[in-house]
Design a protein around this motif. Structure first.
Motif, PDB file in Angstrom:
ATOM      1  N   ASP A  10      -3.894 -17.222  18.668  1.00  0.00           N
ATOM      2  CA  ASP A  10      -4.044 -18.526  18.007  1.00  0.00           C
ATOM      3  C   ASP A  10      -4.293 -18.388  16.515  1.00  0.00           C
ATOM      4  O   ASP A  10      -3.954 -19.278  15.743  1.00  0.00           O
ATOM      5  N   LEU A  11      -4.946 -17.297  16.139  1.00  0.00           N
ATOM      6  CA  LEU A  11      -5.325 -17.129  14.730  1.00  0.00           C
ATOM      7  C   LEU A  11      -5.263 -15.654  14.369  1.00  0.00           C
ATOM      8  O   LEU A  11      -5.760 -14.808  15.117  1.00  0.00           O
ATOM      9  N   VAL A  12      -4.660 -15.353  13.210  1.00  0.00           N
ATOM     10  CA  VAL A  12      -4.672 -13.972  12.712  1.00  0.00           C
ATOM     11  C   VAL A  12      -5.554 -13.915  11.470  1.00  0.00           C
ATOM     12  O   VAL A  12      -5.413 -14.731  10.553  1.00  0.00           O
ATOM     13  N   LEU A  13      -6.497 -12.985  11.483  1.00  0.00           N
ATOM     14  CA  LEU A  13      -7.287 -12.689  10.290  1.00  0.00           C
ATOM     15  C   LEU A  13      -6.601 -11.483   9.671  1.00  0.00           C
ATOM     16  O   LEU A  13      -6.691 -10.377  10.198  1.00  0.00           O
ATOM     17  N   LEU A  14      -5.833 -11.721   8.613  1.00  0.00           N
ATOM     18  CA  LEU A  14      -5.008 -10.647   8.053  1.00  0.00           C
ATOM     19  C   LEU A  14      -5.707 -10.033   6.840  1.00  0.00           C
ATOM     20  O   LEU A  14      -5.891 -10.695   5.816  1.00  0.00           O
ATOM     21  N   ASP A  15      -6.087  -8.774   6.990  1.00  0.00           N
ATOM     22  CA  ASP A  15      -6.784  -8.061   5.904  1.00  0.00           C
ATOM     23  C   ASP A  15      -5.750  -7.495   4.944  1.00  0.00           C
ATOM     24  O   ASP A  15      -5.030  -6.562   5.301  1.00  0.00           O
ATOM     25  N   ILE A  16      -5.678  -8.080   3.760  1.00  0.00           N
ATOM     26  CA  ILE A  16      -4.775  -7.545   2.736  1.00  0.00           C
ATOM     27  C   ILE A  16      -5.672  -6.898   1.684  1.00  0.00           C
ATOM     28  O   ILE A  16      -6.398  -7.572   0.973  1.00  0.00           O
ATOM     29  N   LYS A  17      -5.620  -5.579   1.654  1.00  0.00           N
ATOM     30  CA  LYS A  17      -6.632  -4.830   0.887  1.00  0.00           C
ATOM     31  C   LYS A  17      -6.394  -4.868  -0.611  1.00  0.00           C
ATOM     32  O   LYS A  17      -7.289  -4.616  -1.384  1.00  0.00           O
ATOM     33  N   ASN A  18      -5.123  -5.124  -0.995  1.00  0.00           N
ATOM     34  CA  ASN A  18      -4.789  -5.287  -2.407  1.00  0.00           C
ATOM     35  C   ASN A  18      -3.368  -5.795  -2.514  1.00  0.00           C
ATOM     36  O   ASN A  18      -2.568  -5.579  -1.598  1.00  0.00           O
ATOM     37  N   TYR A  19      -3.040  -6.447  -3.622  1.00  0.00           N
ATOM     38  CA  TYR A  19      -1.677  -6.962  -3.768  1.00  0.00           C
ATOM     39  C   TYR A  19      -0.808  -6.028  -4.612  1.00  0.00           C
ATOM     40  O   TYR A  19       0.407  -6.121  -4.600  1.00  0.00           O
ATOM     41  N   ASP A  20      -1.440  -5.109  -5.310  1.00  0.00           N
ATOM     42  CA  ASP A  20      -0.685  -4.128  -6.105  1.00  0.00           C
ATOM     43  C   ASP A  20      -0.356  -2.935  -5.194  1.00  0.00           C
ATOM     44  O   ASP A  20      -1.275  -2.287  -4.670  1.00  0.00           O
ATOM     45  N   PRO A  21       0.947  -2.629  -4.990  1.00  0.00           N
ATOM     46  CA  PRO A  21       1.300  -1.566  -4.032  1.00  0.00           C
ATOM     47  C   PRO A  21       0.669  -0.212  -4.359  1.00  0.00           C
ATOM     48  O   PRO A  21       0.328   0.551  -3.438  1.00  0.00           O
ATOM     49  N   ILE A  22       0.502   0.079  -5.653  1.00  0.00           N
ATOM     50  CA  ILE A  22      -0.063   1.391  -6.012  1.00  0.00           C
ATOM     51  C   ILE A  22      -1.557   1.430  -5.663  1.00  0.00           C
ATOM     52  O   ILE A  22      -2.051   2.387  -5.055  1.00  0.00           O
ATOM     53  N   VAL A  23      -2.243   0.347  -6.014  1.00  0.00           N
ATOM     54  CA  VAL A  23      -3.679   0.296  -5.688  1.00  0.00           C
ATOM     55  C   VAL A  23      -3.854   0.259  -4.161  1.00  0.00           C
ATOM     56  O   VAL A  23      -4.747   0.919  -3.613  1.00  0.00           O
ATOM     57  N   TYR A  24      -2.972  -0.479  -3.481  1.00  0.00           N
ATOM     58  CA  TYR A  24      -3.066  -0.563  -2.010  1.00  0.00           C
ATOM     59  C   TYR A  24      -3.007   0.827  -1.390  1.00  0.00           C
ATOM     60  O   TYR A  24      -3.793   1.175  -0.506  1.00  0.00           O
ATOM     61  N   LYS A  25      -2.072   1.644  -1.894  1.00  0.00           N
ATOM     62  CA  LYS A  25      -1.916   3.009  -1.363  1.00  0.00           C
ATOM     63  C   LYS A  25      -3.177   3.832  -1.649  1.00  0.00           C
ATOM     64  O   LYS A  25      -3.641   4.601  -0.803  1.00  0.00           O
ATOM     65  N   THR A  26      -3.715   3.651  -2.858  1.00  0.00           N
ATOM     66  CA  THR A  26      -4.942   4.386  -3.209  1.00  0.00           C
ATOM     67  C   THR A  26      -6.094   3.973  -2.294  1.00  0.00           C
ATOM     68  O   THR A  26      -6.866   4.810  -1.816  1.00  0.00           O
ATOM     69  N   VAL A  27      -6.193   2.666  -2.062  1.00  0.00           N
ATOM     70  CA  VAL A  27      -7.328   2.154  -1.288  1.00  0.00           C
ATOM     71  C   VAL A  27      -7.225   2.525   0.193  1.00  0.00           C
ATOM     72  O   VAL A  27      -8.226   2.855   0.826  1.00  0.00           O
ATOM     73  N   THR A  28      -5.983   2.472   0.739  1.00  0.00           N
ATOM     74  CA  THR A  28      -5.833   2.584   2.208  1.00  0.00           C
ATOM     75  C   THR A  28      -5.177   3.875   2.683  1.00  0.00           C
ATOM     76  O   THR A  28      -5.259   4.202   3.870  1.00  0.00           O
ATOM     77  N   GLY A  29      -4.435   4.531   1.775  1.00  0.00           N
ATOM     78  CA  GLY A  29      -3.677   5.721   2.182  1.00  0.00           C
ATOM     79  C   GLY A  29      -2.309   5.383   2.756  1.00  0.00           C
ATOM     80  O   GLY A  29      -1.554   6.284   3.130  1.00  0.00           O
ATOM     81  N   VAL A  30      -1.972   4.094   2.894  1.00  0.00           N
ATOM     82  CA  VAL A  30      -0.659   3.706   3.444  1.00  0.00           C
ATOM     83  C   VAL A  30       0.006   2.679   2.522  1.00  0.00           C
ATOM     84  O   VAL A  30      -0.596   2.193   1.574  1.00  0.00           O
ATOM     85  N   GLN A  31       1.270   2.338   2.864  1.00  0.00           N
ATOM     86  CA  GLN A  31       2.045   1.398   2.040  1.00  0.00           C
ATOM     87  C   GLN A  31       1.645  -0.060   2.312  1.00  0.00           C
ATOM     88  O   GLN A  31       1.264  -0.409   3.427  1.00  0.00           O
ATOM     89  N   LEU A  32       1.827  -0.891   1.291  1.00  0.00           N
ATOM     90  CA  LEU A  32       1.547  -2.329   1.416  1.00  0.00           C
ATOM     91  C   LEU A  32       2.657  -3.075   2.168  1.00  0.00           C
ATOM     92  O   LEU A  32       2.394  -4.053   2.882  1.00  0.00           O
ATOM     93  N   SER A  33       3.922  -2.603   2.011  1.00  0.00           N
ATOM     94  CA  SER A  33       5.053  -3.407   2.497  1.00  0.00           C
ATOM     95  C   SER A  33       4.972  -3.826   3.983  1.00  0.00           C
ATOM     96  O   SER A  33       5.317  -4.966   4.295  1.00  0.00           O
TER      97      SER A  33
END
Ligand code: SF4
Length: 246
Positions: A123-146
């Protein structure tokens, strides 16, 4: 017969992972390695306790009256719950057959046919988007944003109610230009009903130490109220509801 699920822990009266009173299931296993993770003890999919879908459902159904009274339900979180999508599909079907609302807290990293079927019962998704900048996202999470953005596209296509979650970490995820771009991007997603801002905290730091993993944010401070207000204001520009936990 599907494989039993591996579960880190259960919380009977959760109030921060979706609306109302929620039975929160912390699933074991996560492919991300977020620098600010406060549950690194959920990363290993082989740890935790084994539950069959029947056993987990028996736990969940005990709290149905509280869920009904408060407009709550069950929330699957983790870890990354989509690593065990087949198990959750079976549990979600049981929940929905008894009128229990299902929420999924995910990084949106995995989208396969089983996950798509699971979303039919969500019914509801809580979507964690750790960053909107793909480079920072990779730094923060270790994986791709796409993959996460593709997941959000799928939620829009299926018109699944979504709350986006964003953790504000000083000097890591507080780039205001990137947050402005993120705000504009989300404007194209009418299924995003709310944006939840979560202030970074270090309550999980001791777990990193216990697991012998290097914690990189020891010297990072918690965000100020002013910073949280600034980010709230930017994300609310396009009329979205934005909440902040400080
Ligand atoms: S997705 Fe969640 S559980 Fe996985 S590393 Fe990031 S914060 Fe931790």
């Amino acid at each position: 017969m599907i494989k039993p699920g591996r579960i880190h822990s259960l919380e009977s009266f959760g109030t921060v992972d979706g609306p109302g009173i929620r039975f929160v299931v912390f699933m074991q296993g996560c492919p991300l390695r977020c620098q600010f993770c406060h549950n690194p003890d959920t990363w290993d999919v082989n740890k935790g306790n084994e539950y069959t879908s029947d056993r987990l459902f028996e736990e969940i159904i005990k709290y149905k009256s509280y869920m009904d009274y408060s407009g709550g339900g069950v929330t699957f979180t983790g870890g990354e719950p989509l690593l065990q999508a087949e198990f959750l599909l079976e549990v979600s079907k049981k929940c929905k057959s008894k009128g229990i609302s299902v929420a999924l807290d995910t990084s949106g990293f995995i989208l396969n046919n089983t996950v798509k079927e699971l979303l039919d019962y969500t019914d509801l998704v809580l979507l964690d988007i750790k960053n909107y900048d793909p480079i920072v996202y990779k730094t923060v999470t270790g994986v791709q944003l796409s993959p996460t953005l593709k997941f959000l596209d799928y939620l829009k296509e299926k018109d699944i109610a979504t709350w986006v979650r964003y953790v504000v970490v000083p000097e890591l995820t507080d780039n205001l230009d990137s947050i402005r771009k993120f705000s504009t991007y989300l404007d194209d997603y009418p299924n995003v009903e709310k944006i939840e801002l979560l202030a970074f905290h270090k309550m999980g730091e001791y777990k990193w130490k216990e697991l012998g993993i290097d914690y990189q944010l020891t010297d990072t401070k918690e965000p100020s109220k002013e910073l949280m207000e600034q980010v709230t204001k930017i994300l609310a520009t396009n009329g979205k509801v934005v909440t902040s936990n400080i």
